[in-house]
Structure formats: C-alpha cells, structure tokens
Enzyme design. Structure first.
Site, mmCIF file in Angstrom:
data_model
loop_
_atom_site.group_PDB
_atom_site.id
_atom_site.type_symbol
_atom_site.label_atom_id
_atom_site.label_comp_id
_atom_site.label_asym_id
_atom_site.label_seq_id
_atom_site.Cartn_x
_atom_site.Cartn_y
_atom_site.Cartn_z
ATOM 1 N N ASP A 48 5.384 -17.428 35.435
ATOM 2 C CA ASP A 48 6.188 -18.452 35.551
ATOM 3 C C ASP A 48 7.760 -18.640 36.936
ATOM 4 O OD1 ASP A 48 5.595 -18.938 32.971
ATOM 5 O OD2 ASP A 48 7.469 -19.336 31.655
ATOM 6 N N ASP A 80 5.056 -30.329 23.896
ATOM 7 C CA ASP A 80 6.362 -29.188 23.801
ATOM 8 C C ASP A 80 7.051 -29.716 23.127
ATOM 9 O OD1 ASP A 80 5.063 -27.913 26.565
ATOM 10 O OD2 ASP A 80 5.926 -29.426 27.428
#
Ligand SMILES: O=C(O)c1ccccc1NCC(=O)[C@H](O)[C@H](O)COP(=O)(O)O
Length: 242
Positions: free
Chosen positions: A13, A132
């Site tokens: 990330d 999510d």
C-alpha cells in the site's frame, strides 16, 4: 476460475511514495516500511504469484502515486492487482496500461454504478470490485463514507457480470486480529463468483482457516501487516496453504 489452493496476495500500500500499513484503513495511522518497489520485489523473490498494489493517496483523494505505482507494476514478473482511486475512464486506462492483471474498483461501484456496469462489460475479469464493509454497510472514498448495503450491491454487481470480489472487514484491516470468516462465508453464500479475503490476517492458522473456505468460493487472501510485522514469512505462508 476457483482453484483448490488458496492464492496469496502480499500487499504493498503506497502513501506519499512509501510502502505503509494503516490501521482500519484510517488516514494518519500509517507505519512506514520504506520503498514500495523494494517491498514488491522482496515478495516476488519470496515466491509470490500475485501482488496487491494500492495507491492510498488516490483512494483518499490526497493526490496520487500513479507514476511510482506504474513503475512497481511494470517491474513485476508476477500478476498484479491494482487498487485505489480507479473511478473513471482516465484512471482505469492508466491502471490497465501498467500491465496489471486486474484492477479493484471500490468507490466507483457505489457512486457510479452505470460506469461500473459498462467497464465490467468491456473488460470482464480484469475488473474486480472491492466490497469494503463495516458490519454490512459498504464504505467508499478511502473507506470514509457509507455507500449502501453489502448484499444489495453484491446482487446488483452479480447481475452485471462482475467476475470477482475483494472482501474487506474494515474493523479487522491492519489490526492482526484475524479475518472475519463469518463475513467471508456469508458473501460466498450469496454469490457464485470467487472471493478474495482481505484484512486482519495475523497467523498461519488464519491462512489455513481461510484456505478451509476455498470449497465455499474463497479464491485468495491478501496479506499485509502480518508480513511487514514478520509474524511469518511469505515462504511459510505459501507452504501453509500449499
Ligand atoms: O484497497 C483500497 O483501495 C484501500 C483504500 C483505503 C484504505 C485501505 C485500502 N486497502 C488496504 C488493503 O488492501 C490492505 O492492504 C489489505 O486489506 C491487507 O490488510 P492487513 O493484512 O490487515 O494489513
């Protein structure tokens, strides 16, 4: 196609040019782990078949790391799943031009459903959707805004031919508290499309537990924090699910 062996996707990330881990995906909770390319190459050397590569700035709307992300993706010999801020034709074209195997759409699936249906029709299994959630409520815009009901959205995307889902329990993400197996089971029960599990993996036993859901439709697991915190090595993880 769903295989018998759980695929592992080590995560890189990227925030402000650095490989980072967040807690609950919250902006400001970063721990930095250095150069993203070095991290990605390390996972490739360790035997990864996939890399999960996220542009966090693009996801949060705090800029982007597009050039660096493209450099990392192009340097990989392994398959790359690209995520973060892919919300329109320009960002999708830029993402696909990196040579990545597939992209994850998140916010767009909540806020631009017609565009998402169009790109699913155009690009098939190059498009996955990231679901999510907090509870069963979807979150978009870098997981900062509510975006509707998980199961209604899943039914809509299924009917549009979405090839695959990446399912993250935000409450678990970056916490090393273990995956939400119940959520994964529930999503698998509502769709025949493969599911990639994301968030919370802390141990080899967690990976074995996720691997136990392969017959139900789980295809892969993203692993971030546990690898960076050295809870186990990627080699050990690959062996555990072999
Ligand atoms: O993927 C995104 O677009 C994203 C957006 C905003 C915050 C976080 C985002 N992704 C985080 C990840 O994909 C993590 O790398 C992954 O869930 C691994 O979690 P963990 O193993 O718990 O570190």
């Amino acid at each position: 196609m769903t295989t018998n062996r759980l695929e592992l996707l080590p995560a890189v990330d990227v925030r402000d040019g650095q490989a980072v881990r967040l807690v609950h995906g919250e902006s400001g909770s970063e721990t930095s782990y250095g150069d993203p390319l070095e991290a990605a190459l390390a996972w490739q050397r360790a035997g990864a078949e996939w890399l999960h590569l996220v542009d966090l700035d693009a996801a949060f709307g705090t800029g982007d790391n597009r050039k660096q992300i493209a450099e990392v993706a192009r340097a990989m010999d392994i398959k790359v799943e690209l995520s973060g801020g892919i919300r329109d034709d320009a960002s999708l074209e830029a993402a696909l031009a990196t040579g990545c195997r597939r992209v994850n759409l998140g916010t767009a699936a909540l806020e631009a459903p017609e565009w998402v249906a169009k790109v699913i029709a155009e690009h098939g299994d190059k498009i996955a959707v990231g679901l999510d959630v907090r509870g069963t409520t979807l979150r978009g815009r870098g997981w900062t805004r509510d975006g509707g009901d998980l199961y209604e959205t899943l039914a809509r995307l299924d009917s549009e031919g979405c090839a695959r889902y990446v399912v993250t329990d935000i409450a678990k993400d970056g916490t090393l508290k273990g995956p939400n197996l119940e959520l994964l089971r529930n999503v698998c029960a509502r769709t025949d499309r493969p599911v990639v599990a994301s968030g919370g993996v802390s141990s080899l036993d967690d990976l074995r537990a996720i691997a136990g859901l392969v017959p139900e439709g789980v295809e892969g697991a993203i692993v971030g924090k546990a690898l960076y915190a050295k809870a186990f090595t990627l080699e050990e993880a690959l062996e555990a699910v072999a």
